[in-house]
Design a protein around this motif. Structure first.
Motif, short mmCIF file in Angstrom:
data_model
loop_
_atom_site.label_atom_id
_atom_site.label_comp_id
_atom_site.label_asym_id
_atom_site.label_seq_id
_atom_site.Cartn_x
_atom_site.Cartn_y
_atom_site.Cartn_z
N SER A 70 1.04 -1.05 -0.07
CA SER A 70 -0.14 -0.23 0.37
C SER A 70 0.90 1.17 -0.18
O SER A 70 0.58 1.70 -0.61
N THR A 71 2.46 0.92 0.57
CA THR A 71 2.96 1.98 0.59
C THR A 71 3.49 3.05 -0.48
O THR A 71 3.82 3.37 -0.66
N PHE A 72 3.84 1.88 -1.19
CA PHE A 72 4.53 1.84 -2.90
C PHE A 72 3.92 2.25 -3.82
O PHE A 72 4.06 3.29 -4.58
N ALA A 73 2.25 1.67 -3.37
CA ALA A 73 1.70 2.22 -4.36
C ALA A 73 1.55 3.85 -3.76
O ALA A 73 0.71 4.37 -5.33
N ARG A 282 -12.39 -4.62 -6.98
CA ARG A 282 -11.41 -5.58 -7.64
C ARG A 282 -10.87 -5.43 -7.90
O ARG A 282 -9.34 -5.06 -7.99
N TYR A 283 -11.73 -5.07 -9.32
CA TYR A 283 -10.71 -4.20 -10.30
C TYR A 283 -10.34 -2.39 -10.08
O TYR A 283 -8.86 -2.92 -10.47
N TRP A 284 -10.16 -2.26 -8.95
CA TRP A 284 -9.45 -1.58 -8.94
C TRP A 284 -8.71 -0.72 -8.38
O TRP A 284 -7.28 -0.70 -8.29
N VAL A 285 -8.51 -1.94 -6.85
CA VAL A 285 -7.12 -2.91 -6.23
C VAL A 285 -6.72 -3.56 -7.54
O VAL A 285 -4.85 -2.49 -6.50
N ALA A 286 -6.59 -3.95 -7.81
CA ALA A 286 -5.87 -4.58 -8.17
C ALA A 286 -4.47 -3.84 -9.39
O ALA A 286 -3.75 -3.25 -9.34
N PHE A 287 -5.78 -3.25 -10.08
CA PHE A 287 -4.87 -1.73 -10.49
C PHE A 287 -4.08 -0.75 -9.75
O PHE A 287 -3.26 -0.23 -10.17
N ALA A 447 -8.04 1.55 0.68
CA ALA A 447 -8.61 1.88 -0.97
C ALA A 447 -10.00 2.97 -1.32
O ALA A 447 -9.72 3.66 -1.90
N ALA A 448 -10.72 2.85 -0.22
CA ALA A 448 -11.49 4.31 -0.29
C ALA A 448 -10.91 5.22 0.14
O ALA A 448 -11.05 6.14 -0.07
N TRP A 449 -10.03 5.29 0.54
CA TRP A 449 -9.43 6.26 1.36
C TRP A 449 -8.21 7.20 -0.17
O TRP A 449 -8.33 8.19 -0.42
N LEU A 450 -7.84 6.36 -0.45
CA LEU A 450 -7.20 6.55 -1.48
C LEU A 450 -7.84 6.94 -2.93
O LEU A 450 -7.56 7.81 -3.56
N GLY A 452 -11.12 8.03 -2.48
CA GLY A 452 -12.07 9.21 -2.49
C GLY A 452 -13.13 8.46 -2.48
O GLY A 452 -14.26 9.26 -2.40
N ASN A 453 -14.12 7.14 -2.45
CA ASN A 453 -15.20 6.79 -2.38
C ASN A 453 -15.08 5.78 -1.51
O ASN A 453 -14.93 5.00 -0.81
N ALA A 454 -15.83 5.95 -0.97
CA ALA A 454 -16.29 5.41 0.56
C ALA A 454 -17.56 4.18 0.23
O ALA A 454 -16.93 3.43 0.86
N ARG A 455 -17.47 4.02 -1.14
CA ARG A 455 -18.28 2.64 -1.76
C ARG A 455 -17.23 1.47 -2.14
O ARG A 455 -17.60 0.25 -1.42
N MET A 456 -15.49 2.22 -1.19
CA MET A 456 -14.64 0.95 -1.60
C MET A 456 -15.14 0.18 -0.46
O MET A 456 -14.29 -0.98 -0.66
N VAL A 457 -15.51 0.67 0.76
CA VAL A 457 -15.80 -1.02 1.91
C VAL A 457 -16.12 -1.45 1.53
O VAL A 457 -15.54 -2.61 1.71
N LEU A 458 -17.56 -1.93 0.95
CA LEU A 458 -17.50 -3.09 0.27
C LEU A 458 -17.06 -3.99 -0.02
O LEU A 458 -17.25 -4.93 -0.39
#
Length: 576
Positions: A70-73, A282-287, A447-450, A452-458
């Protein structure tokens, strides 16, 4: 006067290469040994009085891995943003020439029109951009794609061609009659016609004899030859952002040692079903986390098929080797994007990811089709992992480290789950489930913080989909790695493939057997002692917390996502 640096002697280069190989192998074995020992030894780092709330060395290692990733990303996102702010506008006169290649197979007309319209809208100098779509199939049922291409690019003087063959199908000139003299032409006239159209027209669409996706991509690459500087790959179900190409080009322009760059692939149909919605997260986190981290070290493992840009002079060097790839004697058809990336990495060139380039691609909304897709991708992952390992020494040590960790992860997860289901201690199983969801929630929160979308918590809801669906499918993929094919069905006829369900059924039977055994042993145990009494308290509290977590997450999903979902048709019809 400054003298030119002396080139190293070939012998010294060989010694240096050998030393790097030895060190890389030693590093990989070290990582493998440490992870395996930490997992097998089960060394506790923290524990309560009865060992019920225990945190071990292997868990600490995974936590540190996620923190580092997460830090390097995050640092890579910062670096990309700084470079973008310092850029000057692109000079249209000196812009590199680019060919956008689109691979199509029985595409949904709605998606295809979006793809072609987006290609027209790309913000790049028209004189420096070519568009080449190759259709896998030349029957009457496939020609609607040529018609749509002509319609969308009507004002660009588009050229279309129906080729009876392809580059690898034997061509035989038509006979003039039995026993009649025939003048045999040296080359396939269809191939000559295709190459002539690509040289003389900016927008070209070719429908060729069916041969699979790699055959389609090969036609585009081979017909282009050295006519352009860069080649962009794209799928026919992909809608490109207007700035997608320009942002990719800037990366290759600014960094000569980068051979290929990929962009942010997002989901075009996230609200079709719960499967497509979770896939979109999942796609968003993968990329934006995993590949952004790899990009920080210049070693992205896969330039995704819907959005990637390659240096054409390098691509042409390994084109034949890429097409003729074999595994265990079988010609490889799927995994074309991973092998393209691996070929670039094998030459010592860096691969990058930029979140500033974006596209939207269709994903399966039905569970069975999603499972088939994931099984196919897992096959190519395991196969390409073996090829990628040959070139670890040419890149940063992170490439070796991450390959070992990600390669071992599913096996350790499966072993852990089976061990706990058969351990006879319900609390041990519940504790691991709580830890899994806690880690998933922490990753989703980052991911939600990075984003800026709270929906990523799901995103934490994806964990059961992985544990119950993708994890057993990986073992089927490992057992059938040498089976090839196009890998997907055309969207006009969505063929049902029930084979990926077999490992899920076996996995479910194994878990149910272990759960029944553990429940029976727990029921027969003596719960009167202080340790068992403490375990009962923990079990009740943990079960309540776990149930409360799922009720909250499902309520959030149902209230904010499920009501927006709409179901698309499973196929479509085209009037021919």
């Amino acid at each position: 006067m400054q003298q030119d640096a002396r080139k190293p002697h070939p012998g010294s280069r060989r010694c240096s290469g050998l030393a790097r190989r030895v060190l890389t192998v030693a590093f990989a074995l070290l990582i493998l040994g440490l992870i395996s020992w930490a997992y097998a030894a089960g060394v506790p780092l923290a524990s309560d009085r009865y060992g019920l709330l225990a945190f071990g060395l292997y868990g600490a290692f995974l936590a540190l891995h996620l923190v580092a990733q997460s830090t390097f990303a995050y640092l890579e996102h910062r670096r990309v943003a700084r470079r973008a702010a310092a850029r000057a506008p692109l000079d249209a006169g000196s812009a590199r020439s680019v060919a956008l290649t689109i691979s199509a197979f029985q595409e949904d007309p709605h998606y295809l029109r979006q793809c072609l319209t987006a290609a027209r809208a790309l913000q790049y100098p028209r004189a420096r951009l070519r568009v080449l779509m190759v259709v896998d199939g030349n029957s009457a049922d496939d020609l609607y794609m040529l018609d749509m291409f002509r319609e969308v690019f009507a004002d660009e003087d588009p050229a279309t061609y129906v080729w009876d063959g392809n580059y690898h199908q034997p061509w035989e000139p038509a006979a003039a009659g039995t026993g009649a003299y025939r003048e045999v032409e040296a080359q396939d006239p269809g191939r000559l016609a295709v190459e002539a159209l690509v040289r003389t027209h900016r927008c070209v669409c070719v429908a060729q004899r069916w041969g699979g996706k790699r055959e389609v991509m090969y036609t585009a690459f081979r017909a282009l030859g050295d006519a352009v500087d860069y080649v962009q790959v794209c799928d026919s179900d992909t809608r490109l952002d207007p700035m997608a190409l320009l942002e990719l080009v800037r990366v290759l322009d600014e960094e000569p040692r980068v051979g290929a760059v990929g962009g942010d692939v997002r989901i075009l149909n996230p609200l079709d079903s719960w499967v497509s919605f979770l896939s979109s997260l999942r796609y968003w986190v993968a990329f934006n986390v995993e590949r952004a981290c790899q990009s920080y070290f210049n070693c992205v493992s896969c330039i995704s098929g819907p959005l990637g840009l390659y240096r054409n002079n390098l691509l042409q060097q390994f084109l034949e080797a890429w097409y003729n790839q074999k595994f265990l004697g079988t010609h490889c058809t799927f995994g074309d994007d991973r092998h393209l990336t691996n070929r670039m990495l094998s030459m010592g060139y860096a691969t990058k990811y930029t979140p500033r380039s974006r596209c939207y691609s269709e994903t399966p909304s039905a569970f069975l089709r999603w499972l088939s897709q994931q099984t196919r991708w897992s096959k190519s992952y395991f196969r390409e992992w073996l090829y990628n390992a040959l070139w670890w020494h040419r890149h940063h040590a992170w490439m070796t480290y991450e390959a070992v960790v990600s390669g071992l992860f599913p096996f350790f997860v499966a072993a852990t789950v089976l061990r706990l289901f058969y351990a006879g201690r319900p609390w041990a199983l519940l504790w691991v489930l709580l830890c899994v969801q806690g880690v998933a929630l922490a990753k989703a929160t980052f991911a939600a913080w990075l984003r800026g979308n709270a929906r990523m918590v799901l995103l934490s809801l994806y964990a059961p989909l992985y544990m119950g669906g993708l994890l057993p499918a990986k073992f089927l993929a490992l057992a059938t790695m040498n089976q090839s094919g196009w890998g997907t069905s055309g969207r006009r006829r969505l063929a049902a493939n029930y084979v990926p369900l077999l490992p899920l059924v076996l996995w479910a039977l194994l878990l149910l057997g272990g759960l029944a055994r553990s429940v029976a042993r727990a029921a027969a145990a003596d719960w009167s002692g202080p340790e068992r009494a403490a375990e009962a308290v923990h079990l009740a509290a943990g079960a309540g917390a776990y149930a409360g977590y799922w009720l909250l997450m499902l309520a959030l999903y149902w209230g904010h996502v499920r009501r927006l979902c709409r179901r698309r048709a499973g196929g479509y019809r085209v009037q021919v």
